[in-house]
Design a protein around this motif. Structure first.
Motif, mmCIF file in Angstrom:
data_model
loop_
_atom_site.group_PDB
_atom_site.id
_atom_site.type_symbol
_atom_site.label_atom_id
_atom_site.label_comp_id
_atom_site.label_asym_id
_atom_site.label_seq_id
_atom_site.Cartn_x
_atom_site.Cartn_y
_atom_site.Cartn_z
ATOM 1 N N CYS A 54 -9.015 12.277 -8.520
ATOM 2 C CA CYS A 54 -8.001 11.567 -7.745
ATOM 3 C C CYS A 54 -8.229 11.697 -6.241
ATOM 4 O O CYS A 54 -8.095 10.721 -5.501
ATOM 5 N N ALA A 55 -8.558 12.891 -5.773
ATOM 6 C CA ALA A 55 -8.718 13.098 -4.331
ATOM 7 C C ALA A 55 -9.789 12.177 -3.756
ATOM 8 O O ALA A 55 -9.589 11.553 -2.702
ATOM 9 N N ASP A 56 -10.925 12.070 -4.441
ATOM 10 C CA ASP A 56 -11.999 11.192 -3.961
ATOM 11 C C ASP A 56 -11.548 9.731 -3.945
ATOM 12 O O ASP A 56 -11.801 8.998 -2.979
ATOM 13 N N ARG A 57 -10.886 9.311 -5.021
ATOM 14 C CA ARG A 57 -10.427 7.915 -5.072
ATOM 15 C C ARG A 57 -9.404 7.635 -3.981
ATOM 16 O O ARG A 57 -9.419 6.571 -3.354
ATOM 17 N N TRP A 58 -8.527 8.592 -3.746
ATOM 18 C CA TRP A 58 -7.498 8.435 -2.715
ATOM 19 C C TRP A 58 -8.144 8.332 -1.336
ATOM 20 O O TRP A 58 -7.767 7.493 -0.514
ATOM 21 N N PRO A 107 0.811 -1.220 0.000
ATOM 22 C CA PRO A 107 0.000 0.000 0.000
ATOM 23 C C PRO A 107 0.843 1.269 0.000
ATOM 24 O O PRO A 107 0.370 2.324 -0.427
ATOM 25 N N ASP A 108 2.087 1.177 0.457
ATOM 26 C CA ASP A 108 2.957 2.352 0.428
ATOM 27 C C ASP A 108 3.193 2.815 -1.007
ATOM 28 O O ASP A 108 3.199 4.022 -1.296
ATOM 29 N N LEU A 109 3.349 1.849 -1.921
ATOM 30 C CA LEU A 109 3.531 2.205 -3.327
ATOM 31 C C LEU A 109 2.236 2.746 -3.922
ATOM 32 O O LEU A 109 2.259 3.661 -4.752
ATOM 33 N N GLY A 110 1.113 2.192 -3.495
ATOM 34 C CA GLY A 110 -0.170 2.717 -3.946
ATOM 35 C C GLY A 110 -0.351 4.165 -3.527
ATOM 36 O O GLY A 110 -0.827 5.006 -4.304
ATOM 37 N N ALA A 111 0.042 4.485 -2.299
ATOM 38 C CA ALA A 111 -0.075 5.859 -1.805
ATOM 39 C C ALA A 111 0.808 6.810 -2.609
ATOM 40 O O ALA A 111 0.413 7.948 -2.907
ATOM 41 N N LEU A 112 2.000 6.355 -2.986
ATOM 42 C CA LEU A 112 2.890 7.198 -3.792
ATOM 43 C C LEU A 112 2.299 7.460 -5.175
ATOM 44 O O LEU A 112 2.441 8.556 -5.726
ATOM 45 N N VAL A 113 1.630 6.459 -5.733
ATOM 46 C CA VAL A 113 0.972 6.645 -7.029
ATOM 47 C C VAL A 113 -0.140 7.677 -6.902
ATOM 48 O O VAL A 113 -0.268 8.591 -7.734
ATOM 49 N N PHE A 114 -0.954 7.557 -5.856
ATOM 50 C CA PHE A 114 -2.025 8.531 -5.654
ATOM 51 C C PHE A 114 -1.457 9.941 -5.488
ATOM 52 O O PHE A 114 -1.999 10.909 -6.037
ATOM 53 N N ALA A 115 -0.384 10.070 -4.725
ATOM 54 C CA ALA A 115 0.203 11.392 -4.498
ATOM 55 C C ALA A 115 0.664 12.014 -5.811
ATOM 56 O O ALA A 115 0.447 13.206 -6.068
ATOM 57 N N ALA A 143 -7.822 5.031 0.959
ATOM 58 C CA ALA A 143 -7.180 5.113 2.269
ATOM 59 C C ALA A 143 -8.104 4.596 3.366
ATOM 60 O O ALA A 143 -7.671 3.870 4.270
ATOM 61 N N ALA A 144 -9.384 4.955 3.284
ATOM 62 C CA ALA A 144 -10.335 4.489 4.291
ATOM 63 C C ALA A 144 -10.482 2.972 4.240
ATOM 64 O O ALA A 144 -10.522 2.298 5.279
ATOM 65 N N ARG A 145 -10.541 2.428 3.027
ATOM 66 C CA ARG A 145 -10.738 0.985 2.875
ATOM 67 C C ARG A 145 -9.473 0.190 3.175
ATOM 68 O O ARG A 145 -9.520 -0.847 3.847
ATOM 69 N N THR A 146 -8.344 0.678 2.691
ATOM 70 C CA THR A 146 -7.105 -0.089 2.780
ATOM 71 C C THR A 146 -6.341 0.153 4.075
ATOM 72 O O THR A 146 -5.799 -0.778 4.674
ATOM 73 N N LEU A 147 -6.300 1.413 4.503
ATOM 74 C CA LEU A 147 -5.501 1.776 5.670
ATOM 75 C C LEU A 147 -6.340 2.022 6.916
ATOM 76 O O LEU A 147 -5.804 2.052 8.024
ATOM 77 N N GLY A 148 -7.643 2.234 6.701
ATOM 78 C CA GLY A 148 -8.509 2.546 7.832
ATOM 79 C C GLY A 148 -8.285 3.935 8.384
ATOM 80 O O GLY A 148 -8.712 4.249 9.498
ATOM 81 N N ASP A 149 -7.645 4.800 7.608
ATOM 82 C CA ASP A 149 -7.313 6.141 8.089
ATOM 83 C C ASP A 149 -7.077 7.052 6.886
ATOM 84 O O ASP A 149 -6.334 6.691 5.971
ATOM 85 N N GLY A 181 -4.092 13.057 6.386
ATOM 86 C CA GLY A 181 -3.104 13.535 5.431
ATOM 87 C C GLY A 181 -3.500 13.396 3.977
ATOM 88 O O GLY A 181 -2.784 13.873 3.092
ATOM 89 N N VAL A 182 -4.637 12.754 3.721
ATOM 90 C CA VAL A 182 -5.094 12.576 2.336
ATOM 91 C C VAL A 182 -5.938 13.785 1.938
ATOM 92 O O VAL A 182 -6.880 14.137 2.651
ATOM 93 N N PRO A 183 -5.632 14.445 0.835
ATOM 94 C CA PRO A 183 -6.402 15.626 0.424
ATOM 95 C C PRO A 183 -7.878 15.292 0.225
ATOM 96 O O PRO A 183 -8.226 14.215 -0.256
#
Length: 224
Positions: free
Chosen positions: A194-198, A176-184, A202-208, A211-213
């Motif tokens: 992108c912001a909505d998808r991110w 998921p760290d690589l996924g977050a970098l792609v979203f950024a 994040a809510a589904r994958t990280l539960g948090d 810091g996500v726009p």
């Protein structure tokens, strides 16, 4: 007795006005109007019948979307293949089924025409190898490279597609760290939505979502 198409179309309009989309679709089926029938079967909540009518109307891409909604993934891949969309056919198989060899074959046959399509083809082939044989090193290298490339992809619609494929591939190899970098990177590139998808990811994958726009990147930040 066969009813005239005009009479059937009129009856279909009446059923449609009352919200009886299934009966309206049957009227268009009988009248030989597969395009209209397909739309109505979708409204009626019957994606399998809708897919059949889309295929009859020579709209395999729409048929594939309906079959995906019905979770008939192998059939969806065949519909994509029938329409010549080998990339989406392979991607459906590699992400939704265990038909990795068939997916790899489809990716090998695909002829990408843009940098984005070439990148998606590489992601698909490498994900197939990772899922089939546990060989993820090449995929990880490509995922690491995506953030630097996504902003330069043309046409712009390819950026959102690469974003989706890269994030999905990262999930499959539990990075998921690589996924977050792609979203950024996608966010900085001003990719629409992108912001909505991110946020949802994040809510589904990280539960948090800290810091996500929550809104689109301002014009000064977007890379174009």
């Amino acid at each position: 007795m066969t009813r005239p198409p005009d009479l059937l179309a009129s009856a279909a309009r009446c059923y449609e006005l009352t919200g009886d989309y299934a009966q309206a679709a049957r009227c268009h089926d009988e009248a030989g109007h597969p395009l209209k029938a397909a739309e109505l079967w979708e409204h009626a909540g019957d994606p399998v019948r809708a897919a059949d009518r889309w295929l009859r109307a020579r709209r395999p891409g729409r048929a594939a979307e309906c079959l995906l909604a019905a979770r008939r993934f192998e059939e969806a891949a065949k519909a994509y293949e029938q329409g010549g969309d080998l990339l989406n056919a392979g991607w459906t198989l590699v992400t939704r089924t265990r038909s990795y060899a068939t997916a790899e074959h489809l990716f090998a046959l695909a002829e990408p025409h843009t940098a984005g399509e070439r990148l998606r083809r590489r992601l698909g082939r490498q994900l197939a190898a990772a899922r089939a044989y546990g060989q993820s090193a090449a995929l990880l290298r490509t995922l690491t490279d995506v953030p630097e490339r996504i902003g330069s992809l043309k046409p712009a619609r390819e950026r959102a597609k690469v974003e989706l494929w890269a994030v999905t591939a990262a999930e499959h190899v539990r990075r998921p760290d690589l996924g977050a970098l792609v979203f950024a990177a996608s966010y900085r590139a001003g990719v629409t939505g992108c912001a909505d998808r991110w946020q949802h990811w994040a809510a589904r994958t990280l539960g948090d979502t800290t810091g996500v726009p929550a809104a689109a990147a301002p014009p000064g930040l977007a890379e174009g």
